[in-house]
Design an enzyme around this catalytic site. Structure first.
Site, PDB file in Angstrom:
ATOM      1  N   LYS A 180       0.837  -1.210   0.000  1.00 48.13           N
ATOM      2  CA  LYS A 180       0.000   0.000   0.000  1.00 48.13           C
ATOM      3  C   LYS A 180       0.866   1.252   0.000  1.00 48.13           C
ATOM      4  O   LYS A 180       0.585   2.228  -0.712  1.00 48.13           O
ATOM      5  CB  LYS A 180      -0.945  -0.014   1.193  1.00 48.13           C
ATOM      6  CG  LYS A 180      -2.032  -1.056   1.071  1.00 48.13           C
ATOM      7  CD  LYS A 180      -2.827  -1.173   2.360  1.00 48.13           C
ATOM      8  CE  LYS A 180      -3.902  -2.211   2.208  1.00 48.13           C
ATOM      9  NZ  LYS A 180      -3.709  -3.434   2.919  1.00 48.13           N
ATOM     10  N   GLN A 224      -5.985  -2.432   9.083  1.00 49.58           N
ATOM     11  CA  GLN A 224      -5.429  -3.693   8.596  1.00 49.58           C
ATOM     12  C   GLN A 224      -5.850  -4.843   9.512  1.00 49.58           C
ATOM     13  O   GLN A 224      -5.641  -4.796  10.709  1.00 49.58           O
ATOM     14  CB  GLN A 224      -3.900  -3.598   8.525  1.00 49.58           C
ATOM     15  CG  GLN A 224      -3.240  -4.802   7.909  1.00 49.58           C
ATOM     16  CD  GLN A 224      -3.581  -4.961   6.441  1.00 49.58           C
ATOM     17  OE1 GLN A 224      -3.509  -4.032   5.665  1.00 49.58           O
ATOM     18  NE2 GLN A 224      -3.955  -6.166   6.056  1.00 49.58           N
ATOM     19  N   ASP A 251     -12.248  -0.014   2.902  1.00 48.12           N
ATOM     20  CA  ASP A 251     -12.609  -1.421   2.725  1.00 48.12           C
ATOM     21  C   ASP A 251     -14.103  -1.654   2.535  1.00 48.12           C
ATOM     22  O   ASP A 251     -14.518  -2.764   2.217  1.00 48.12           O
ATOM     23  CB  ASP A 251     -12.130  -2.254   3.920  1.00 48.12           C
ATOM     24  CG  ASP A 251     -10.658  -2.612   3.833  1.00 48.12           C
ATOM     25  OD1 ASP A 251     -10.144  -2.729   2.702  1.00 48.12           O
ATOM     26  OD2 ASP A 251     -10.031  -2.777   4.889  1.00 48.12           O
TER      27      ASP A 251
END
Length: 180
Positions: A31, A75, A98
């Site tokens: 990322k 995460q 997400d």
């Protein structure tokens, strides 16, 4: 990269990591690399595995209020003492990279435009690219995670596929997959 450069403002992504899960480290490095290549702001908030729920929530709330941050990603996995659902839902739904907040997950189920988890979105994009028809197709999804399994099953159902969602407790998985 061209699309990022054409924007009037700088995009900002914040990645929140708790602990030192090895697989998470790989994803986070990727990322960061992508952020640098594309030229958007990248913030990595790394907390020890024993961080408290309250402290983590306070930090996410600060990121919600930061106008230089457009997207927030927590995460996974989180340590067992943290409530993943509660933490995900502290994220402003407009910054939920997400697509896991109740608001964005609800939009997905209601077939309303919203943020969609990237792996399921990528699967749909690949199916579209290869012109694989989904309407009326019998599809088996193996796994019911909130990040991949459930969202892809919903996206496929929204495309009028007949979807069977299987998981670790499914009986006769072989028979089910052979009928897809």
């Amino acid at each position: 990269k061209n699309n990022v450069e054409e924007l009037d403002s700088t995009l900002g992504l914040a990645v929140v990591q708790v602990g030192d899960d090895e697989a998470s480290k790989v994803y986070i490095r990727q990322k960061e690399k992508t952020a640098l290549e594309l030229g958007y702001k990248y913030v990595h908030k790394h907390f020890p595995a024993d961080v408290s729920q309250d402290e983590l929530i306070r930090e996410i709330e600060l990121l919600n209020q930061d106008d230089s941050i457009d997207g927030i990603l927590v995460q996974m996995p989180l340590p067992k003492h943290l409530n993943e659902s509660e933490i995900q839902n502290v994220i402003d739904p407009l910054k939920d990279v997400d697509g896991l907040t109740y608001v964005n997950a609800g939009k997905l189920v209601q077939n309303v435009d919203g943020l969609v988890p990237c792996t399921p979105k990528g699967i749909i994009d690949m199916l579209d690219y290869h012109e694989i028809g989904l309407e009326g197709a019998n599809v088996v999804v193996i796994g019911r995670s909130i990040l991949v399994g459930k969202p892809i099953a919903t996206l496929l159902s929204n495309r009028n596929a007949t979807v069977v969602l299987t998981h670790s407790k499914t009986r006769n998985l072989g028979d089910i997959t052979r009928n897809a």
